[in-house]
Design a protein around this motif. Structure first.
Motif, PDB file in Angstrom:
ATOM      1  N   THR A 106     -66.836  47.406 -22.975  1.00  0.00           N
ATOM      2  CA  THR A 106     -66.025  46.225 -22.664  1.00  0.00           C
ATOM      3  C   THR A 106     -64.558  46.417 -22.973  1.00  0.00           C
ATOM      4  N   LEU A 107     -64.235  46.882 -24.179  1.00  0.00           N
ATOM      5  CA  LEU A 107     -62.838  46.984 -24.581  1.00  0.00           C
ATOM      6  C   LEU A 107     -62.139  48.212 -23.994  1.00  0.00           C
ATOM      7  N   SER A 108     -62.872  49.103 -23.342  1.00  0.00           N
ATOM      8  CA  SER A 108     -62.249  50.222 -22.632  1.00  0.00           C
ATOM      9  C   SER A 108     -62.093  49.908 -21.144  1.00  0.00           C
ATOM     10  N   ASN A 109     -62.393  48.662 -20.782  1.00  0.00           N
ATOM     11  CA  ASN A 109     -62.313  48.204 -19.396  1.00  0.00           C
ATOM     12  C   ASN A 109     -61.310  47.055 -19.335  1.00  0.00           C
ATOM     13  N   PRO A 110     -60.226  47.175 -18.577  1.00  0.00           N
ATOM     14  CA  PRO A 110     -59.235  46.091 -18.557  1.00  0.00           C
ATOM     15  C   PRO A 110     -59.825  44.747 -18.151  1.00  0.00           C
ATOM     16  N   TYR A 111     -60.822  44.770 -17.257  1.00  0.00           N
ATOM     17  CA  TYR A 111     -61.448  43.503 -16.866  1.00  0.00           C
ATOM     18  C   TYR A 111     -62.350  42.974 -17.970  1.00  0.00           C
ATOM     19  N   GLY A 112     -62.890  43.883 -18.792  1.00  0.00           N
ATOM     20  CA  GLY A 112     -63.669  43.451 -19.945  1.00  0.00           C
ATOM     21  C   GLY A 112     -62.783  42.743 -20.956  1.00  0.00           C
ATOM     22  N   ILE A 113     -61.596  43.317 -21.216  1.00  0.00           N
ATOM     23  CA  ILE A 113     -60.646  42.679 -22.129  1.00  0.00           C
ATOM     24  C   ILE A 113     -60.193  41.330 -21.558  1.00  0.00           C
ATOM     25  N   ALA A 114     -59.978  41.288 -20.238  1.00  0.00           N
ATOM     26  CA  ALA A 114     -59.559  40.041 -19.593  1.00  0.00           C
ATOM     27  C   ALA A 114     -60.630  38.967 -19.749  1.00  0.00           C
ATOM     28  N   THR A 115     -61.892  39.365 -19.686  1.00  0.00           N
ATOM     29  CA  THR A 115     -62.988  38.399 -19.841  1.00  0.00           C
ATOM     30  C   THR A 115     -63.029  37.842 -21.253  1.00  0.00           C
ATOM     31  N   VAL A 116     -62.895  38.739 -22.244  1.00  0.00           N
ATOM     32  CA  VAL A 116     -62.971  38.315 -23.644  1.00  0.00           C
ATOM     33  C   VAL A 116     -61.825  37.370 -23.996  1.00  0.00           C
ATOM     34  N   PHE A 117     -60.618  37.671 -23.519  1.00  0.00           N
ATOM     35  CA  PHE A 117     -59.438  36.905 -23.915  1.00  0.00           C
ATOM     36  C   PHE A 117     -58.966  35.912 -22.845  1.00  0.00           C
ATOM     37  N   GLU A 118     -59.725  35.826 -21.740  1.00  0.00           N
ATOM     38  CA  GLU A 118     -59.384  34.895 -20.664  1.00  0.00           C
ATOM     39  C   GLU A 118     -57.949  35.124 -20.176  1.00  0.00           C
ATOM     40  N   LEU A 119     -57.692  36.327 -19.752  1.00  0.00           N
ATOM     41  CA  LEU A 119     -56.349  36.716 -19.330  1.00  0.00           C
ATOM     42  C   LEU A 119     -56.100  36.415 -17.860  1.00  0.00           C
ATOM     43  N   SER A 120     -54.831  36.217 -17.548  1.00  0.00           N
ATOM     44  CA  SER A 120     -54.412  36.045 -16.164  1.00  0.00           C
ATOM     45  C   SER A 120     -54.306  37.426 -15.518  1.00  0.00           C
ATOM     46  N   PRO A 121     -54.216  37.489 -14.169  1.00  0.00           N
ATOM     47  CA  PRO A 121     -54.056  38.795 -13.513  1.00  0.00           C
ATOM     48  C   PRO A 121     -52.849  39.592 -14.022  1.00  0.00           C
ATOM     49  N   GLU A 122     -51.723  38.911 -14.285  1.00  0.00           N
ATOM     50  CA  GLU A 122     -50.539  39.611 -14.779  1.00  0.00           C
ATOM     51  C   GLU A 122     -50.773  40.147 -16.188  1.00  0.00           C
ATOM     52  N   GLU A 123     -51.444  39.342 -17.032  1.00  0.00           N
ATOM     53  CA  GLU A 123     -51.747  39.799 -18.391  1.00  0.00           C
ATOM     54  C   GLU A 123     -52.741  40.954 -18.363  1.00  0.00           C
ATOM     55  N   THR A 124     -53.656  40.918 -17.419  1.00  0.00           N
ATOM     56  CA  THR A 124     -54.634  42.006 -17.288  1.00  0.00           C
ATOM     57  C   THR A 124     -53.936  43.317 -16.967  1.00  0.00           C
ATOM     58  N   ARG A 125     -52.911  43.240 -16.138  1.00  0.00           N
ATOM     59  CA  ARG A 125     -52.143  44.438 -15.813  1.00  0.00           C
ATOM     60  C   ARG A 125     -51.525  45.055 -17.066  1.00  0.00           C
ATOM     61  N   LEU A 126     -51.096  44.221 -18.001  1.00  0.00           N
ATOM     62  CA  LEU A 126     -50.445  44.705 -19.217  1.00  0.00           C
ATOM     63  C   LEU A 126     -51.402  45.368 -20.190  1.00  0.00           C
ATOM     64  N   VAL A 127     -52.701  45.050 -20.120  1.00  0.00           N
ATOM     65  CA  VAL A 127     -53.637  45.633 -21.099  1.00  0.00           C
ATOM     66  C   VAL A 127     -54.250  46.940 -20.618  1.00  0.00           C
ATOM     67  N   VAL A 128     -53.844  47.409 -19.433  1.00  0.00           N
ATOM     68  CA  VAL A 128     -54.376  48.691 -18.946  1.00  0.00           C
ATOM     69  C   VAL A 128     -54.141  49.830 -19.936  1.00  0.00           C
ATOM     70  N   PRO A 129     -52.930  49.959 -20.547  1.00  0.00           N
ATOM     71  CA  PRO A 129     -52.742  51.031 -21.535  1.00  0.00           C
ATOM     72  C   PRO A 129     -53.707  50.928 -22.715  1.00  0.00           C
ATOM     73  N   ILE A 130     -54.030  49.702 -23.159  1.00  0.00           N
ATOM     74  CA  ILE A 130     -54.989  49.539 -24.251  1.00  0.00           C
ATOM     75  C   ILE A 130     -56.336  50.088 -23.827  1.00  0.00           C
ATOM     76  N   ALA A 131     -56.800  49.668 -22.648  1.00  0.00           N
ATOM     77  CA  ALA A 131     -58.104  50.125 -22.174  1.00  0.00           C
ATOM     78  C   ALA A 131     -58.151  51.645 -22.049  1.00  0.00           C
ATOM     79  N   ARG A 132     -57.077  52.224 -21.535  1.00  0.00           N
ATOM     80  CA  ARG A 132     -57.031  53.684 -21.395  1.00  0.00           C
ATOM     81  C   ARG A 132     -57.141  54.380 -22.740  1.00  0.00           C
ATOM     82  N   ALA A 133     -56.425  53.855 -23.730  1.00  0.00           N
ATOM     83  CA  ALA A 133     -56.413  54.485 -25.054  1.00  0.00           C
ATOM     84  C   ALA A 133     -57.767  54.393 -25.736  1.00  0.00           C
ATOM     85  N   LEU A 134     -58.613  53.445 -25.311  1.00  0.00           N
ATOM     86  CA  LEU A 134     -59.906  53.247 -25.965  1.00  0.00           C
ATOM     87  C   LEU A 134     -61.055  53.958 -25.264  1.00  0.00           C
ATOM     88  N   ILE A 135     -60.797  54.537 -24.098  1.00  0.00           N
ATOM     89  CA  ILE A 135     -61.863  55.223 -23.362  1.00  0.00           C
ATOM     90  C   ILE A 135     -62.440  56.357 -24.202  1.00  0.00           C
TER      91      ILE A 135
END
Length: 606
Positions: free
Chosen positions: A209-238
């Protein structure tokens, strides 16, 4: 009768071939091999040359005074250096994440809630979802008891983040299974009263979940723009088994591109500027378009610019030649990954980011070799001759390999450079020196595995691997099992080890055997195989590698347990007979140049 010594000064080793001439008869007596002192082709080589000569003479029961002549290769000084240019960098500020991967997280699953300090747990209301932040210095039994008490009074404890290495001990004592991440170095920097998520995967698995930007978006109820910003987090956690992500109002997450700079390549066919950010493939395409390379300049203020200037300065100082005369003769670029520290991380997190590895080589004049010859004569009182060009001598030595004949090509894969030479049926020799060999492979292994230990990376390059599955057996990297009558040292149990000279050297990383083996083999292919094909294409009379019938592999890297097979496989598609040399039918791939130097006596022809 005359006693003659051929001395080959290489980048890594200095080799001697000792032979006695009686009329037209030649008797090979002994050989010597020592580590080269200083940079090849400089007066710093003298101690190594003398040591190698003394070694060979001792084996033959002779002394320095017995020598009639010492024959040196015309070793044009070649120096190589390496640089890594990171192309992207993960920047995470305001302590937004803990991209963590401790070896033993506790519990399992995904939990989300508000972060609360362990000391404030008793004040949390029933029904509230919380992630408990536990500092160091608290006994694991006390932590488990407090979490169980909170659960019993209705607090929904969703997960825990721990400073100490106690995750499993805590999780095993809980009445409700929750994910527990430990070994968080900067636990005091974890923001409190913020929404957070903790995930721990099953043993042998990685988080989903936390290595998937859409998984993070689901957990934190993020908007599409906010989801774009968490891509580096997801990448770093893969690839992590555990992770924590904390959402802070001020959090700023972005992937920043670092200007890697550009290099200017000047060749016989033109001049081109290449942005390092374009990657290794583009760089090498431009090199091949304008080769042979005459010089390379790097942008000032970048890693590559500094590296190229450092190469020039070092060689200028060693040879006492003007800096302006130092020209980069070749470069090799390889796409790789480089561990980059995650800014704002709380447990010393690193993420593998795109990078380009570069090897460069500069060649100077013949002048320093004459200085070596003069000083050697003065010290030993023996006639010293610069007998011939290195490539010509290597060809002569390689032709002593049973089953070879002209036309023939050699590949000499050393530490800093890959050299190729070919001799045609009528005896014409063409040679090339290219940057990149064993040292670059070591650098790639060190970087991609995040070892920060060059000696360990060198051992991984040179020796096969195994996984210790019990105290009485190991599984080799080819899948076979080896059993032992005596138990193995407890320190290697369940570890990936290097099988080095009859010993087992444990590798202090969590990388599985398959990953380490893959990195090692790919590094060798990207350097040795790439340069082998590149070098042979340069020396082929028609530019067509298929017109080369025989290739003999010589030099230290030809002794590698897998490089020769890799190169042979790659050349098989060109219908080339390729294999390790066996100089004089007895020396293997070693001693080709030294043997060629002896064989060129007494006519002195190159």
């Amino acid at each position: 009768m005359a006693l003659v010594a051929g001395v080959d000064i290489g980048n890594s080793t200095t080799e001697v071939c000792l032979a006695r001439f009686s009329g037209r008869n030649i008797e090979f007596l002994a050989g010597g091999l020592v580590k080269t002192t200083g940079i090849k082709g400089t007066t710093a080589n003298l101690p190594g040359i003398i040591n190698a000569l003394e070694d060979a003479l001792k084996k033959a029961g002779l002394t320095m005074s017995d020598l009639a002549e010492i024959r040196l290769n015309e070793a044009t000084p070649v120096i190589g250096d390496l640089a890594m240019e990171t192309i992207t960098e993960t920047i995470i500020t305001e302590s937004t994440m803990i991209g963590h991967n401790p070896s033993t997280p506790g519990g399992i699953g995904l939990g989300g809630g508000r972060t609360v300090a362990f000391s404030e747990l008793s004040a949390v209301r029933a029904g509230e979802k919380v992630i408990v932040i536990i500092p160091g210095g608290i006994d694991f039994e006390a932590v488990a008891a407090a979490l169980n008490t909170a659960h019993q009074r209705g607090v929904d404890v969703q997960g825990a983040v721990v400073r100490q290495d106690d995750a499993v001990l805590i999780a095993n004592r809980l009445c409700k299974k929750i994910p527990v991440v430990d070994e968080v170095t900067f636990i005091d920097k974890v923001p409190l009263d913020m929404l957070a998520a903790v995930e721990v995967a099953e043993p042998g698995q990685t988080i989903k979940t936390l290595s998937n930007p859409y998984g993070i978006a689901t957990v934190f109820e993020l908007s599409p723009e906010e989801t774009r910003l968490v891509v580096p987090i997801a990448r770093a956690l893969i690839g992590n088994r555990s992770a924590v992500v904390v959402r802070t109002p001020q959090g700023d997450v972005k992937a920043r591109t670092i200007p890697a700079g550009f290099i200017t390549i000047t060749g016989r066919r033109g001049k081109v500027d290449v942005d390092v950010e374009a990657g290794a493939v583009r760089i090498m395409e431009e090199v091949e378009k304008i080769q042979p390379v005459q010089d390379v300049q790097g942008e000032a203020g970048t890693n590559v610019g500094g590296m190229l200037e450092r190469v020039r300065q070092v060689m200028s100082e060693l040879t006492a030649q003007p800096l302006a005369e130092m020209k980069i003769q070749d470069i090799l670029a390889v796409d790789t990954f480089m561990p980059q520290k995650v800014q704002g991380g709380l447990a010393g997190e690193f993420a593998l980011e795109n990078a380009v590895a570069l090897a460069a080589m500069v060649k100077t004049s013949r002048l320093p070799m004459q200085q070596i010859a003069d000083q050697l004569t003065a010290r030993l009182g023996v006639k010293v001759v610069i007998a011939g060009v290195e490539a010509n001598m290597a060809i002569r030595g390689a032709l002593t390999t049973p089953g070879t004949a002209q036309p023939l090509a050699i590949l000499d894969m050393g530490g800093g450079s890959t050299d190729a030479a070919i001799v045609t049926r009528d005896g014409v020799v063409q040679a090339i020196h290219l940057a990149g060999a064993g040292d670059m492979v070591t650098m790639l292994i060190n970087s991609e595995l995040g070892l920060d230990n060059i000696d360990l990376a060198e051992d991984i390059k040179k020796y096969p691997l195994a996984k210790v599955e019990s105290l009485y057996h190991v599984r080799l990297e080819d899948g076979t099992v080896r059993f032992y009558e005596q138990h193995l040292p407890p320190a290697v149990f369940s570890r990936v080890v290097i099988l080095k000279d009859g010993e087992m050297v444990p590798i202090p990383t969590t990388h599985p055997l398959d990953r380490i083996r893959h990195v090692r083999r790919e590094a060798k292919k990207r350097v040795f195989v790439t340069n082998a094909v590149r070098a042979l294409a340069r020396v082929a009379p028609t530019g067509n590698i298929r017109h080369i019938p025989f290739v003999v592999l010589v030099g230290g890297s030809a002794l590698d347990f897998e490089v020769a097979d890799m190169v042979t496989d790659s050349l098989a598609e060109y219908s080339i007979v390729c294999g390790r040399g066996n100089i004089r039918g007895s020396e293997g791939p070693r001693n080709a140049v030294a043997t060629g130097l002896v064989l060129s006596y007494p006519d002195g022809k190159a």
